[in-house]
Design a protein around this motif. Structure first.
Motif, mmCIF file in Angstrom:
data_model
loop_
_atom_site.group_PDB
_atom_site.id
_atom_site.type_symbol
_atom_site.label_atom_id
_atom_site.label_comp_id
_atom_site.label_asym_id
_atom_site.label_seq_id
_atom_site.Cartn_x
_atom_site.Cartn_y
_atom_site.Cartn_z
ATOM 1 N N SER A 434 14.196 55.107 56.489
ATOM 2 C CA SER A 434 13.208 56.191 56.410
ATOM 3 C C SER A 434 13.808 57.472 55.844
ATOM 4 C CB SER A 434 12.621 56.470 57.799
ATOM 5 O OG SER A 434 13.637 56.814 58.714
ATOM 6 N N TYR A 435 15.087 57.428 55.490
ATOM 7 C CA TYR A 435 15.744 58.594 54.893
ATOM 8 C C TYR A 435 16.471 58.133 53.648
ATOM 9 C CZ TYR A 435 18.562 62.834 54.445
ATOM 10 O OH TYR A 435 19.145 63.993 53.972
ATOM 11 N N ARG A 436 15.900 58.437 52.467
ATOM 12 C CA ARG A 436 16.384 57.853 51.220
ATOM 13 C C ARG A 436 16.555 58.893 50.111
ATOM 14 N NH1 ARG A 436 15.772 52.467 50.609
ATOM 15 N NH2 ARG A 436 15.241 52.675 48.407
ATOM 16 N N PRO A 437 17.215 60.019 50.360
ATOM 17 C CA PRO A 437 17.366 61.002 49.286
ATOM 18 C C PRO A 437 18.227 60.500 48.137
ATOM 19 C CG PRO A 437 18.751 61.597 51.143
ATOM 20 C CD PRO A 437 17.870 60.468 51.610
ATOM 21 N N PHE A 438 19.126 59.535 48.423
ATOM 22 C CA PHE A 438 19.978 58.974 47.379
ATOM 23 C C PHE A 438 19.569 57.541 47.037
ATOM 24 C CE2 PHE A 438 22.713 62.203 49.422
ATOM 25 C CZ PHE A 438 22.984 62.990 48.312
ATOM 26 N N GLY A 439 18.317 57.186 47.334
ATOM 27 C CA GLY A 439 17.883 55.821 47.107
ATOM 28 C C GLY A 439 18.429 54.916 48.191
#
Length: 517
Positions: A434-439
């Motif tokens: 649910s946390y994908r700032p870098f994919g």
């Protein structure tokens, strides 16, 4: 008998005929939808509704469709193509478990060729065994593996990070006079800072960006025209600045690679050069592909720093807490020169509030989407049928704003502090999916450690040594401006004009860094 043209009736007739035509297209041309596929989101305008929405709103359109359809995955018919949108962490994890049937690599080839003008011979090299059908080998596989190796925590990354920090320290020191003489446009200043310092750390003292300062403008002209260049129709006419900007950069890197950068640049640049040589790429095509590499190096780090500095300096309590935290990490040496000394590894380990604030910036401002091509019919998580040839997208803004995962979506600088911290604000914790700032999965950004280090280093230096205040007298929340499909963090619509002054007691200080840990 005299006939009069009824313009209103004619317009109404044309409208009805257009609607009838679009309905016919939707019935005859739209791909058929099967019951086992993710639910279909209907279009407000038959046949062209979703493509018009994506054209007008970009990635933000997925926020509208996700609010309309609460399913964890759904289907959009985009003209004659099928697009699956996945928004639940559980299904995102399931996508990562299927890297062969749900592949990222085809996008590397298609987008890379469109953006860089690499020739057909180079495309053939890139496309050979692109998805590992014949085993774990091929150009894309080797570039990825060597990049991950070079950017993994260790000596190679430490060397690159130290080089970057020395450049940043020198650049900020040189900015002191400019700080005291007037106001600074924060985005423009950050863009110049990272363009010069990151490319020097990557390519060494012979970096084309040092030898040819005009390449900085050429790159950002290229970045501004990315969407038009992706269309790849008459780029010299519809995206003139970006087209000639990329050619100028490619030619500069052609000359750079002709001198062999081995031993004079970073581990990453040398690894890429070695793979290019192994597969027989010409120096011209090496230069062209390097234009694409620069997108990953520069376009997201600049706005991330700007938003981080905005949130820190517009919140006096957060600023005070961060300075108190940095006081315990940054040491001083007044014996000879006035030195401020800190270790970036210790900063990431012990400056937990700064790290949490940075992570929250990424959660709030990351607006891109991870993409996959469905290579064969696939049943996702024993739940949904995904049809071969469709595109799958996982929009980060939707996943990062899911209230069932995050609770309140307002900015909480302390959201990512460990449970039990007395300074933590009430907020739900996340899973990796649910946390994908870098994919994530096959598209996890290999440069995330370097990008994080340079952003945190600049932020720590500015927080500890300087005061930033808005030139207009009041901080105004920046509005991200949707730019290219290749950008995950959009730049602010308007630059933030600030006054920068040195904090009392910090005059004439210099920085010394290490990554020893």
């Amino acid at each position: 008998m005299e006939w009069k043209l009824d313009v209103t009736a004619l317009m109404l007739l044309l409208l009805l005929l257009t609607i009838a035509f679009l309905l016919l297209c939707e019935r005859l041309i739209n791909p058929k939808h099967q019951a086992r596929e993710p639910p279909l989101v209907r279009q407000r305008i038959p046949y062209v509704g979703h493509v018009a929405g994506l054209f007008l709103h970009g990635m933000k359109y997925f926020e509208f469709t996700s609010a309309k359809c609460r399913a964890p995955a759904y289907t959009l018919n985009v003209l004659s193509a099928k697009l699956y949108v996945v928004t639940s962490p559980e299904l995102v994890t399931a996508v990562s478990r299927n890297p062969k049937s749900l592949s990222f690599n085809p996008f590397i080839s298609e987008i890379g060729i469109r953006l860089t003008e690499a020739d057909q011979a180079t495309r053939a090299i890139i496309d050979d065994n692109l998805n590992g059908e014949r085993g774990p080998w091929g150009y894309v596989v080797e570039v990825h593996d060597r990049t991950v190796e070079a950017m993994t925590l260790g000596k190679g990354l430490d060397h690159m990070t130290n080089s970057m920090m020395r450049e940043i320290a020198a650049h900020i020191a040189a900015s002191n006079d400019g700080f005291t003489k007037g106001t600074v446009n924060l985005y423009a200043w950050s863009r110049h800072l990272f363009t010069i310092c990151s490319t020097t750390a990557l390519y060494g003292s012979n970096s084309p960006f040092r030898a040819q300062p005009e390449l900085e403008k050429a790159f950002w002209d290229f970045d501004a025209d990315l969407n038009l260049l992706l269309v790849n129709i008459a780029p010299a006419f519809i995206a003139r600045k970006g087209h000639y900007g990329r050619r100028k950069i490619a030619n500069a890197f052609k000359r750079y690679f002709e001198t062999d950068p081995t031993g004079k640049s970073s581990t990453l640049a040398e690894a890429r050069y070695a793979v290019n040589q192994k597969f027989g790429l010409s120096t011209m095509n090496m230069g062209r592909l390097e234009v694409g590499t620069l997108i990953g190096v520069l376009v997201n780090t600049v706005p991330a720093l700007v938003y981080l500095l905005y949130h820190v300096f517009s919140d006096n309590l957060l600023l005070a807490d961060l300075r108190a935290e940095l006081e315990l990490i940054i040491s001083t040496d007044w014996s000879d020169t006035r030195l401020l000394i800190f270790d970036i590894a210790i900063l990431k380990e012990k400056s937990l509030l700064l790290l949490s604030t940075f992570q929250e910036v990424l959660r709030v401002y990351t607006r891109g989407a991870s993409s996959r091509l469905v290579m064969e019919d696939t049943v996702l998580n024993n739940q949904y049928l995904l049809k071969k040839g469709a595109i799958l997208m996982m929009p980060q803004s939707v996943i990062h704003s899911d209230t069932s995962v995050w609770g309140s979506n307002e900015f909480h600088a302390r959201r990512f502090l460990k449970q039990g911290s007395v300074t933590q604000e009430p907020a739900k914790r996340s899973s990796a999916a649910s946390y994908r700032p870098f994919g994530g999965g096959a598209s996890l950004c290999p440069g995330r450690h370097f990008a994080s280090a340079e952003i945190l280093a600049v932020a720590a230096m500015m927080i500890f040594k300087y005061e930033l205040s808005p030139a207009c007298g009041q901080w105004r929340p920046p509005t991200p401006y949707p730019t290219s499909l290749a950008t995950n963090i959009f730049p602010p619509k308007a630059d933030i004009e600030v006054r920068v002054t040195t904090r009392p007691g910090m005059e004439d200080t210099q920085w010394r860094f290490s990554t020893a840990g």
